[in-house]
Design a protein around this motif. Structure first.
Motif, short mmCIF file in Angstrom:
data_model
loop_
_atom_site.label_atom_id
_atom_site.label_comp_id
_atom_site.label_asym_id
_atom_site.label_seq_id
_atom_site.Cartn_x
_atom_site.Cartn_y
_atom_site.Cartn_z
N UNK A 209 19.84 7.90 21.13
CA UNK A 209 20.65 7.87 22.34
C UNK A 209 20.27 6.74 23.30
N UNK A 210 19.14 6.08 23.05
CA UNK A 210 18.72 4.97 23.91
C UNK A 210 19.52 3.70 23.63
N UNK A 211 20.32 3.70 22.57
CA UNK A 211 21.14 2.53 22.22
C UNK A 211 22.58 2.81 22.62
N UNK A 212 23.16 1.91 23.38
CA UNK A 212 24.53 2.11 23.86
C UNK A 212 25.27 0.78 23.83
N UNK A 213 26.59 0.85 23.86
CA UNK A 213 27.44 -0.34 23.79
C UNK A 213 28.18 -0.52 25.10
N UNK A 214 28.19 -1.76 25.58
CA UNK A 214 28.89 -2.10 26.81
C UNK A 214 29.61 -3.43 26.61
N UNK A 215 30.97 -3.41 26.75
CA UNK A 215 31.78 -4.62 26.54
C UNK A 215 31.53 -5.26 25.18
N UNK A 216 31.38 -4.43 24.16
CA UNK A 216 31.22 -4.93 22.81
C UNK A 216 29.81 -5.37 22.45
N UNK A 217 28.85 -5.23 23.37
CA UNK A 217 27.46 -5.62 23.11
C UNK A 217 26.60 -4.37 23.09
N UNK A 218 25.78 -4.23 22.05
CA UNK A 218 24.89 -3.07 21.98
C UNK A 218 23.58 -3.39 22.72
N UNK A 219 23.14 -2.44 23.54
CA UNK A 219 21.91 -2.58 24.31
C UNK A 219 20.91 -1.52 23.88
N UNK A 220 19.65 -1.85 24.07
CA UNK A 220 18.58 -0.87 23.88
C UNK A 220 17.95 -0.60 25.24
N UNK A 221 18.05 0.63 25.70
CA UNK A 221 17.38 1.01 26.94
C UNK A 221 15.94 1.38 26.60
N UNK A 222 15.03 0.49 26.97
CA UNK A 222 13.63 0.65 26.61
C UNK A 222 12.88 1.30 27.77
N UNK A 223 12.18 2.38 27.47
CA UNK A 223 11.37 3.07 28.47
C UNK A 223 9.95 2.53 28.37
N UNK A 224 9.57 1.72 29.36
CA UNK A 224 8.30 1.01 29.29
C UNK A 224 7.22 1.60 30.17
N UNK A 225 6.24 0.75 30.49
CA UNK A 225 5.10 1.18 31.29
C UNK A 225 5.52 1.53 32.72
N UNK A 226 4.76 2.45 33.30
CA UNK A 226 4.97 2.79 34.70
C UNK A 226 6.32 3.40 35.00
N UNK A 227 6.96 3.98 33.99
CA UNK A 227 8.26 4.60 34.20
C UNK A 227 9.40 3.61 34.37
N UNK A 228 9.14 2.31 34.12
CA UNK A 228 10.18 1.30 34.25
C UNK A 228 11.04 1.27 32.99
#
Length: 363
Positions: A209-228
């Motif tokens: 579910x962290x991968x989503x598509x917006x305007x034909x481009x797939x993004x990876x929402x990465x949960x990194x250090x410090x809650x960023x």
């Protein structure tokens, strides 16, 4: 003149007594068993490097320098061919050229371990003076002894990416059970690490579910250090392999909900048994894909080395520094300096393409 109470024990005798004391501390809870075994392993390495029969009090600051440098050059045994196979279908293997010098963190740990031994030796009357106080080798010097750069060259990185892409596009083998094939998953791992440079912890924590598509481009929402969090677009070639993996590569066991009770069913990267892949499994995957690379382009690399590779080549190709910072998930531009390795011939290329000497375009 030595004090009358000085006990001239050998390195081996001192090590045995010290390790016995360290392990006794686990009984009282002063040390964890894992920490005690780390001390014991480092002290055993000291015995090997210094010589079991050497008198501990005879070691000088220069001897300690030599020991630290000798340890820095030792092959990294964690990636030896004899290492056990990774569990749960992740595969195993050590890439060619594995067993390079010790990492800076391992060197720092070894120094702490022997420092603790000598501190105890001074209190116990085994040495007159703690020789660590006279050691002159700095951490920077020890870290600089790595025989190989962390980042892959362009040719080496392209060889690894090419092998992963070919593996993803190859028809599935006829032998073996379909639900135990991991070729597409392995290709996704290598491509994400090589092109986006995530931390290995970020990779194994990723959910579908962290991968989503917006305007034909797939993004990876990465949960990194410090809650960023950061949303990073996938290159088209990587997106295509990811899509194939989501459609064909996630095993029937995981698709049917096996492991969902523990939350594994949401994980992007699954073993053939439907369990979330662990951090330690990722290295085995890289090594397995490396075996498909042409020997002329092949070089052993860690997941963190691929993070260095991403940063190095994006910056070398004049990609905006702030964009690279956002891809890697750093909060400060200055941190990029640690991830930028030198590339052979890059200064010559820069001078040949100097912006002030380019020909003016015709009017």
């Amino acid at each position: 003149m030595r004090p009358a109470d000085l006990e001239r024990v050998t390195v081996a005798e001192a090590a045995d007594r010290y390790v016995e004391l360290v392990r006794a501390k686990t009984v009282t809870g002063a040390l964890s068993p894992a920490t005690a075994e780390v001390y014991a392993r480092d002290v055993a390495t000291l015995v090997e490097l210094a010589g079991a029969g050497t008198v501990l009090d005879d070691l000088t600051g220069e001897d300690v320098d030599a020991l630290l440098l000798a340890f820095a050059r030792r092959p990294d045994g964690r990636r030896s061919p004899a290492s056990s196979a990774s569990r749960d279908g992740a595969g195993s293997g050590s890439g060619p050229g594995s067993g390079g010098g010790q990492s800076p963190s391992s060197q720092a740990r070894f120094r702490r371990s022997i420092s603790a031994l000598f501190k105890h030796a001074a209190l116990a009357g085994w040495v007159q003076l703690n020789p660590m106080a006279a050691a002159t080798v700095t951490a920077k010097q020890r870290g600089g002894l790595r025989p190989q750069r962390r980042a892959l060259t362009r040719e080496q990185a392209q060889g690894l990416i090419g092998a992963a892409t070919e593996q993803a596009q190859a028809p599935p083998p006829r032998q073996g059970r379909r639900d135990q094939r991991t070729e597409l998953r392995d290709a996704v791992i290598v491509l994400l690490l090589s092109t986006l440079g995530p931390r290995v912890s970020e990779l194994v924590r990723a959910n579908v579910e962290d991968f989503f598509t917006n305007d034909g481009v797939r993004y990876w929402r990465i949960f990194g250090k410090g809650g960023r969090t950061r949303d990073v677009p996938l290159p088209p070639g990587v997106d295509a392999v990811l899509q194939a993996y989501l459609e064909q590569g996630r095993t029937p066991a995981s698709a049917s909900g096996a492991g969902s009770a523990s939350g594994d069913g949401k994980a992007l990267l699954l073993s053939w048994r439907g369990r979330r892949l662990a951090r330690g499994d990722v290295q085995a995957v890289i090594d397995r894909v490396q075996r498909r690379v042409d020997p002329e382009q092949r070089r052993s690399v860690t997941p963190h080395g691929l993070r260095h590779t991403t940063a190095t080549h994006l910056l070398a190709d004049a990609v905006d520094m702030d964009a690279v910072r956002r891809v890697l998930g750093h909060s400060d531009l200055s941190t990029l300096g640690r991830y930028r390795d030198e590339l052979p011939g890059e200064l010559e290329v820069a001078m040949r393409a100097h912006p002030l000497l380019r020909a003016k375009p015709p009017r």
